[in-house]
Design a protein around this motif. Structure first.
Motif: not given
Length: 343
Positions: A184-196, A211-215
């Motif tokens: 469902s992702y067009s590119g690597s997701p950015n999970h860093r937006k989810a929390a500080k 995806y192993r570099s999204s956190c």
């Protein structure tokens, strides 16, 4: 004229039925997803859903001026699973505050993964509404912590992003499931937006996200995050033992090491403090960004200790009941392998 009146009446009835059904559909999730509250000794004391609107009897340990933690499990798991209860015990001891388990068993016990995935947005929205409620009650999101495993990892990350970019203090997730999500992702997701701070553990290639570099910290555990020696302890193999590692890390150090196996990595951490470790107890996460590596072992406590490191004083080995492990094997995920072509 009479025909026109009949048409008008039928139209109104149809619209009303649709409206009623729509409300009913929304309430199905709000009514049947519960939030279990545990006291300072790890005992279940309160169970609420979003529609009961009950007053919350906060106490010394759980109150709006303090911390809160929400645990979100995965498919075919519930709040009574031994490793979920072990985590609840660890959080009450090491974190304190309100410790809550999101109990969506009415949906998580779906006979197949595809059926559960179709309800993902509705379940995620209930968690987001719970975060809204806690904030309205006076809780500071910065004092919030979410933990998610597998399907629950996606729920925790998604709900936190909807709640507000980096509003939650910290999120730890174990084995973000990739099946029907990665595509469902067009590119690597950015999970860093989810929390500080978002800490992600990777233990399997079969079920875990690609995806192993999204956190903020992406821990590549065991054999390049693909396989674990402890895999036989779960019918979900290397995917299923991730929560065991996370729980063990409350008392045993999984220390960061160099990428000695030359694992494929695109954002390796450039440096880290001496003794930097995986898990909740590490307090220097803000100093480290990128992929980190830690070896694992096939039996409890699953870490490969540094002989020079100070060990914990309490040595408790949780009893693993093999009959209590996930009742389904790899075939249950495999039967939905063509999911992506359906969406």
């Amino acid at each position: 004229m009479r025909q026109g009146r009949t048409y008008w009446f039928v139209t109104v009835v149809f619209v009303c039925i649709c409206a009623i059904q729509s409300v009913s559909c929304a309430n199905k999730f709000e009514e049947n997803i519960f939030f279990n509250y545990y006291n300072s000794t790890g005992d279940l004391v309160h169970v609420y859903n979003l529609v009961e609107n009950q007053s919350y009897p906060y106490d010394e340990a759980c109150h709006p001026a303090g911390r809160f933690a929400i645990v979100v499990f995965g498919w075919k798991i519930d709040c009574e699973k031994y490793f979920v209860r072990d985590l609840i015990t660890n959080l009450t001891e090491y974190r304190g505050g309100c410790v809550i388990c999101m109990n969506y068993t009415s949906f998580s016990q779906a006979s197949n993964y595809l059926r559960l995935k179709r309800s993902f947005k509705d379940i995620q929205n209930v968690l987001k509404l719970k975060l809204d409620f806690l904030e309205q009650q006076g809780f500071d999101p910065n004092n919030g912590y979410l933990y998610g495993f597998s399907f629950g990892a996606n729920l925790a990350l998604g709900a936190a992003k909807d709640f507000g970019a980096k509003k939650i203090g910290e999120i730890d997730v174990c084995e973000i499931v990739g099946m029907a999500f990665d595509s469902s992702y067009s590119g690597s997701p950015n999970h860093r937006k989810a929390a500080k701070n978002v800490q992600c553990l990777h233990t399997s290639r079969q079920y875990g996200t690609k995806y192993r570099s999204s956190c903020h910290q992406d821990w590549i555990l065991g054999d390049c995050g693909d396989k674990q020696l402890a895999a036989p302890l779960s019918s979900f193999g290397s995917h299923g033992v991730c929560p065991l590692f996370y729980n063990s890390a409350f008392e045993h150090d999984f220390l960061a090491v160099e990428n000695e196996k030359n694992c494929t990595a695109d954002q390796e951490a450039e440096n880290w403090p001496n003794g930097f470790k995986m898990g909740y107890r590490e307090t220097r996460k803000s100093q480290v960004r990128g992929q980190l590596f830690a070896p694992t072992y096939g039996s409890f406590p699953f870490n490969v200790p540094d002989e020079t490191a100070q060990g914990s004083v309490r040595h408790f080995e949780p009893e693993i009941d093999l009959s209590d492990l996930e009742k389904s094997g790899s075939d249950d995920y495999a039967m939905d392998s063509d999911y992506d072509s359906e969406t």
